[in-house]
Write a protein that holds these residues in place. Sequence first.
Motif, PDB file in Angstrom:
ATOM      1  N   ALA A 130      17.609  -2.975  88.360  1.00  0.00           N
ATOM      2  CA  ALA A 130      18.736  -3.502  87.592  1.00  0.00           C
ATOM      3  C   ALA A 130      19.976  -2.663  87.864  1.00  0.00           C
ATOM      4  O   ALA A 130      19.901  -1.429  87.932  1.00  0.00           O
ATOM      5  N   GLY A 131      21.093  -3.334  88.028  1.00  0.00           N
ATOM      6  CA  GLY A 131      22.368  -2.652  88.229  1.00  0.00           C
ATOM      7  C   GLY A 131      22.860  -2.684  89.659  1.00  0.00           C
ATOM      8  O   GLY A 131      24.031  -2.387  89.915  1.00  0.00           O
ATOM      9  N   GLN A 132      21.998  -3.039  90.611  1.00  0.00           N
ATOM     10  CA  GLN A 132      22.420  -2.934  92.007  1.00  0.00           C
ATOM     11  C   GLN A 132      23.482  -3.981  92.361  1.00  0.00           C
ATOM     12  O   GLN A 132      24.401  -3.688  93.139  1.00  0.00           O
ATOM     13  N   VAL A 133      23.385  -5.174  91.796  1.00  0.00           N
ATOM     14  CA  VAL A 133      24.391  -6.199  92.118  1.00  0.00           C
ATOM     15  C   VAL A 133      25.731  -5.832  91.476  1.00  0.00           C
ATOM     16  O   VAL A 133      26.792  -5.944  92.115  1.00  0.00           O
ATOM     17  N   GLU A 134      25.676  -5.362  90.234  1.00  0.00           N
ATOM     18  CA  GLU A 134      26.918  -4.952  89.565  1.00  0.00           C
ATOM     19  C   GLU A 134      27.598  -3.812  90.330  1.00  0.00           C
ATOM     20  O   GLU A 134      28.818  -3.771  90.462  1.00  0.00           O
ATOM     21  N   LYS A 184      17.995 -11.652  90.214  1.00  0.00           N
ATOM     22  CA  LYS A 184      18.820 -10.450  90.080  1.00  0.00           C
ATOM     23  C   LYS A 184      20.299 -10.807  89.939  1.00  0.00           C
ATOM     24  O   LYS A 184      21.030 -10.130  89.232  1.00  0.00           O
ATOM     25  N   ASP A 232      20.796 -12.102  86.269  1.00  0.00           N
ATOM     26  CA  ASP A 232      20.723 -11.070  85.236  1.00  0.00           C
ATOM     27  C   ASP A 232      21.778  -9.990  85.429  1.00  0.00           C
ATOM     28  O   ASP A 232      21.869  -9.059  84.636  1.00  0.00           O
ATOM     29  N   ALA A 233      22.552 -10.066  86.491  1.00  0.00           N
ATOM     30  CA  ALA A 233      23.622  -9.084  86.685  1.00  0.00           C
ATOM     31  C   ALA A 233      24.727  -9.339  85.663  1.00  0.00           C
ATOM     32  O   ALA A 233      25.024 -10.483  85.333  1.00  0.00           O
ATOM     33  N   ASP A 234      25.317  -8.277  85.167  1.00  0.00           N
ATOM     34  CA  ASP A 234      26.395  -8.397  84.183  1.00  0.00           C
ATOM     35  C   ASP A 234      27.688  -8.776  84.894  1.00  0.00           C
ATOM     36  O   ASP A 234      28.569  -7.944  85.124  1.00  0.00           O
ATOM     37  N   GLN A 262      29.286 -14.714  89.966  1.00  0.00           N
ATOM     38  CA  GLN A 262      27.956 -15.120  90.449  1.00  0.00           C
ATOM     39  C   GLN A 262      28.073 -16.210  91.513  1.00  0.00           C
ATOM     40  O   GLN A 262      27.352 -16.190  92.519  1.00  0.00           O
TER      41      GLN A 262
END
Lengths: 269, 291
Positions: free
Chosen positions: B219-223, B248, B251-253, B259
């Motif tokens: 979690a967090g890699q796309v953000e 992923k 679920d990215a913020d 997106q």
Amino acid sequence: MLVDVNCWLGHWPYRRLRDRTAEELVARLDYLGVTHALVSSIDSILYRNVQPANEDLAEALAPYGDRLFPVATINPNYAGWEDDLDAAAERLGARGVRLIPQYHGYDLDSPAAQRAAAACAERGLPVLVAHRIEDPRQRHHLDPGQTVGFGAAAALLRAVPNLQLIITNARGLFHSDFVRDPGLRDKAWYVDLSLAEVDYQLHRHPADRRDLGRALAYVGPAHLLFGTHLPFSYGAPALVKLETLELSEADRASIRFRTAARLFALPIP
Amino acid sequence: MQACGKNTAVREPVDVAAALARPKIDMHAHVWPMQGEAVSSSHLIACGARLGITEFWCSAPITGGRLAPIEEVRAHNDVILRAMERHPGRIRGMAFLIPGQPGVIEEAERCLGRGMIGFKLYNQYKLHDPVVEPIIKLATERRVPVLVHAAYLPAPEHQRQQPLTSHGADFAVASEKYPDALLIHAHIGGGGDWEWTLRALRDASPNVYVDVSGSNLDAGQVEMAVAELGAKRVLFGTDGTMAGSVGKVLDADLTEEEQDLIFWRNAARLLAEQGLAPLNMPRGDAQCSST
């Protein structure tokens, strides 16, 4: 109703996680539509004495007692682990137990692990084992970056036949004893949807197009649970897999919440 | 680092079924040379259809750093050409090339001439090695992207296996040499230290992109990719982790607009560089493909 059996809470020393408090975890679960979660302690992965981590976890989850349920960590190599198990079950409200052999320095098929697993089975507490915590290819030099072998997990289940064993983050299940050994087909073992691809995965042979999907075709969806590995991993991949699995409504309900409710004695209908 | 996304606490719950209906261009996919390659490509498309994947950019690389003969490279690319013929509305090709090989430019031209839309490099050489230059120059002239197997592997046991795999800092060096080249760092979820490589890409040219594929679902890699590079430089790919890669991004913020840039609009912009448009867009989306 949707139960996530594979959540964690705490700080991971090698990477700043996205949701580090119970409040943030609940907000994430709300976004994902998860109604209840079984939560393990990240701090307990590296503590020598895991019991303070279990205490901290129970305290952090207490304000959300109707939807977040603690899973206590036991280290069967540590002095007095039996007392930790007593406290987890009788005072902290633990619904299951985490064994973390790759960080606590024992093998899952060792006599110590078998004794701990047997004690959990005696109390009716499911045991959760993470196939891996993080991808070993990015490991920090202080992190062992090890996975737990399916062979050792299968040996533990053979040694403790009344054990309820949940292998979270499992990848590569199809070629494991859990699928290959007919003697394990009807045992109480489970995997979750967090990391394995159900439908399509990288493959070099037509027969390896699927892993979890093919394994489930052999052993049946009764071995599958909804789990995300939050907050280490994103949660929506498990939702996408659940959405695209071709299942009967009864099987889908079992994966979403019924099997977890039974295993963890959750107060949901 | 740029600001991105919005707080989870104020987001509406995710509607997975609706999200799966949104178009997605999987710019990092494979069809392998093996018996049953037709089954393989049909399965790829069937699984992608359930996730809203409208087209796949496929390659068949020779892995492990092996310097295979040009005949073998041609055979791998022929696998992709056959897949393109079987599925002309779904599969586009990325020609696999081994730099420095006699006949490599002719092979690149052959594949582009047969309708492929880009090049795929693996780990035979670092991206900034001079031997790669003719390929990058051709790609730049033809405005086609170069997708490069990449990862920052901190552990010695992994480095030993892939000593010439490029990482973020290698891309920064290469993009200084070739600022107009459309370079894509493959799979930030491919298993390396994605935080290290994304930080190293800070110094790369604006024409360097990353794709989100790979089995690592941290979690967090796309953000972080969006924060470091901007949402317009992050591409949707799966590299075989199909549901995971869709999940992923969901679920990215990030905002829904961010997106969609990742899911398909950025890939559409790359296609537009060579005068092409996305395939199979739902009505209404095709008109704004290069936003």
